[in-house]
Structure formats: C-alpha cells, structure tokens
Design a protein around this motif. Structure first.
Motif, PDB file in Angstrom:
ATOM      1  N   ALA A  53      25.765  16.678 196.974  1.00 55.82           N
ATOM      2  CA  ALA A  53      25.461  15.154 197.132  1.00 55.82           C
ATOM      3  C   ALA A  53      25.533  14.941 198.859  1.00 55.82           C
ATOM      4  N   CYS A  54      24.196  14.244 199.592  1.00 58.60           N
ATOM      5  CA  CYS A  54      23.948  14.204 201.001  1.00 58.60           C
ATOM      6  C   CYS A  54      23.123  12.540 201.058  1.00 58.60           C
ATOM      7  N   TYR A  55      22.909  12.619 202.180  1.00 54.51           N
ATOM      8  CA  TYR A  55      22.369  11.216 202.478  1.00 54.51           C
ATOM      9  C   TYR A  55      20.848  11.312 203.146  1.00 54.51           C
ATOM     10  N   LEU A  56      20.120  10.320 203.346  1.00 49.34           N
ATOM     11  CA  LEU A  56      18.742   9.607 203.793  1.00 49.34           C
ATOM     12  C   LEU A  56      19.235   9.768 205.059  1.00 49.34           C
ATOM     13  N   SER A  57      18.731  11.205 206.215  1.00 46.51           N
ATOM     14  CA  SER A  57      19.246  10.144 207.992  1.00 46.51           C
ATOM     15  C   SER A  57      18.604   9.045 208.305  1.00 46.51           C
ATOM     16  N   LEU A  80      21.247  11.123 196.342  1.00 52.52           N
ATOM     17  CA  LEU A  80      21.629  10.368 197.328  1.00 52.52           C
ATOM     18  C   LEU A  80      22.253   8.998 196.284  1.00 52.52           C
ATOM     19  N   PRO A  81      22.562   9.076 198.284  1.00 54.44           N
ATOM     20  CA  PRO A  81      23.357   7.371 197.346  1.00 54.44           C
ATOM     21  C   PRO A  81      22.981   6.143 197.498  1.00 54.44           C
ATOM     22  N   ILE A  82      22.583   4.999 197.001  1.00 54.78           N
ATOM     23  CA  ILE A  82      21.960   4.269 196.912  1.00 54.78           C
ATOM     24  C   ILE A  82      23.083   2.744 196.792  1.00 54.78           C
ATOM     25  N   SER A  83      23.514   2.196 198.036  1.00 55.01           N
ATOM     26  CA  SER A  83      24.747   0.957 198.219  1.00 55.01           C
ATOM     27  C   SER A  83      24.177  -0.297 197.382  1.00 55.01           C
ATOM     28  N   THR A 100      12.507   3.998 199.904  1.00 56.82           N
ATOM     29  CA  THR A 100      12.526   2.292 200.338  1.00 56.82           C
ATOM     30  C   THR A 100      13.978   1.987 200.993  1.00 56.82           C
ATOM     31  N   GLU A 101      13.724   0.560 201.876  1.00 57.55           N
ATOM     32  CA  GLU A 101      14.657   0.333 202.285  1.00 57.55           C
ATOM     33  C   GLU A 101      16.069  -0.692 201.785  1.00 57.55           C
ATOM     34  N   GLY A 102      17.304   0.364 201.211  1.00 54.08           N
ATOM     35  CA  GLY A 102      18.162  -0.722 200.775  1.00 54.08           C
ATOM     36  C   GLY A 102      19.701  -1.503 201.699  1.00 54.08           C
ATOM     37  N   LEU A 103      20.414  -1.705 201.271  1.00 53.62           N
ATOM     38  CA  LEU A 103      20.855  -2.541 201.561  1.00 53.62           C
ATOM     39  C   LEU A 103      21.045  -2.669 203.401  1.00 53.62           C
ATOM     40  N   LEU A 106      18.649   0.399 205.601  1.00 51.42           N
ATOM     41  CA  LEU A 106      19.310   1.820 205.376  1.00 51.42           C
ATOM     42  C   LEU A 106      17.752   2.353 204.509  1.00 51.42           C
ATOM     43  N   PRO A 107      18.016   3.837 204.970  1.00 53.81           N
ATOM     44  CA  PRO A 107      16.314   4.732 204.150  1.00 53.81           C
ATOM     45  C   PRO A 107      17.438   4.983 202.632  1.00 53.81           C
TER      46      PRO A 107
END
Length: 194
Positions: A53-57, A80-83, A100-103, A106-107
């Motif tokens: 599990a990692c995140y988009l910086s 990858l996380p989705i808020s 895409t742009e999330g909450l 953030l990417p």
C-alpha cells in the motif's frame, strides 16, 4: 503535553516543513527522488513484499511515482488510497497512470474501490509524513486518515514513512490518536525503529 499544546506545536512544525519543502531546488528534489526510489526498492525487495500500500505524492512531498512505476513493472500488487468523507480510506489498484483530484485537492488514483479492509492483505505499508521522531512516532499532515487506518488494523505489516532528510527528528508533538511507524525512508537511508 496537553492536546491543545501538541496541536499548536504540530501546526507550527507542519508550516515550517511545508516552507522548507517548497524551497527545495529542482536539483535537490531530483537527487532526493533518486535516493528515495532506490531505498524504497531496496526495502520492498528486502522484505520480499509482493503486495504494498502506498500513496500518490503531492508536489511538495518526496516523489513516490518512480517507485510505483518500478512496483508495477515488477508485477507487485499496489494499493493506492482514496479519501472518504467519514475519515476512512478506501483502496484501489488503479492503473498506475490515471489520477484525479480527491478530497482536499490531493492526487488520487482512479480504479475500482476495494473498501477499507483491502489493506489488511498487504506485505508493506508506505505512508506520507511531515516528520518522524527517534521512537518512530509519525506526525502526518493533520487529517488523521493514516492514523485511523493503522489504528484499526488487527495485524499490521511493516509501516514505513517517507520523508526528506532533516525531517527525522528527536521528538514530534504527539496526541492520543497518533500511530507510530516501524521505519522511515529518506533519500539517504532506511531507518528502523522496532
């Protein structure tokens, strides 16, 4: 330390770190990206992780994309996380390209939502951080998503925070909900706290 004092100190420290990160030159950022990518690849390989599990910086965070590209070429499963509005994280495997742009602007990856419990099946969790102290206490960016996620896991795999050199400090302000990490990855080293 009372919660109000810790919260105030965190805000001040986050602002200082944001400013330092924004002042990095393109050359410094490129060197940091190369070092972080190399260390994340080494960590993943050393742990024989097949699912991460990692995140988009964001633009001011250490760049995780070269590492994510490597993971995809190696056939690793990458979550990858989705808020979510409720403070939890959904997960997706995404395609490694579409964002895409999330909450909060953030990417975020685009893909099938797998739900919050999907993270229970990974071998390694890589989280963002503003700072980490010598005991492994992580200070994030203040929304608590990763603290909630890590705090809710029954059996947590190794968790490593990614940050720039100089953001590993002696002590960070802490509050009751804060969750520690097992290690940290910087451009020049892999630190372990357990």
């Amino acid at each position: 330390m009372d919660s109000d004092t810790a919260s105030h100190r965190k805000r001040a420290l986050r602002a200082e770190i944001r400013e330092r990160r924004q002042n990095l030159t393109a050359t410094e950022r490129a060197a940091a990206t190369a070092g972080i990518t190399r260390n994340l690849v080494d960590l993943t390989t050393d742990l024989s992780a097949r699912s991460i599990a990692c995140y988009l910086s964001t633009t001011i965070e250490p760049d995780t994309r070269p590492f994510l590209n490597w993971a995809h070429t190696q056939g690793l499963r990458v979550l990858l996380p989705i808020s979510r509005d409720d403070g939890l994280l959904d997960w997706t495997t995404g395609d490694g390209e579409t964002e895409t742009e999330g909450l909060y602007g953030l990417p975020e990856a685009v893909g099938e939502l797998l739900g919050p419990i999907a993270i229970n099946d990974v071998d390694l969790i890589i989280v963002p951080a503003a700072s980490v102290d010598a005991t492994g206490m992580r200070m994030g960016w203040g929304r608590g998503y990763f603290d909630k996620t890590l705090g809710s896991m029954e059996k947590c795999p190794p968790v490593y925070a990614v940050l720039f050199d100089g953001e590993l400090v002696d002590e960070v302000p802490r509050e009751r909900h804060d969750q520690p990490v097992d290690g940290a990855v910087t451009p020049t080293r892999i630190a372990q706290f357990t």
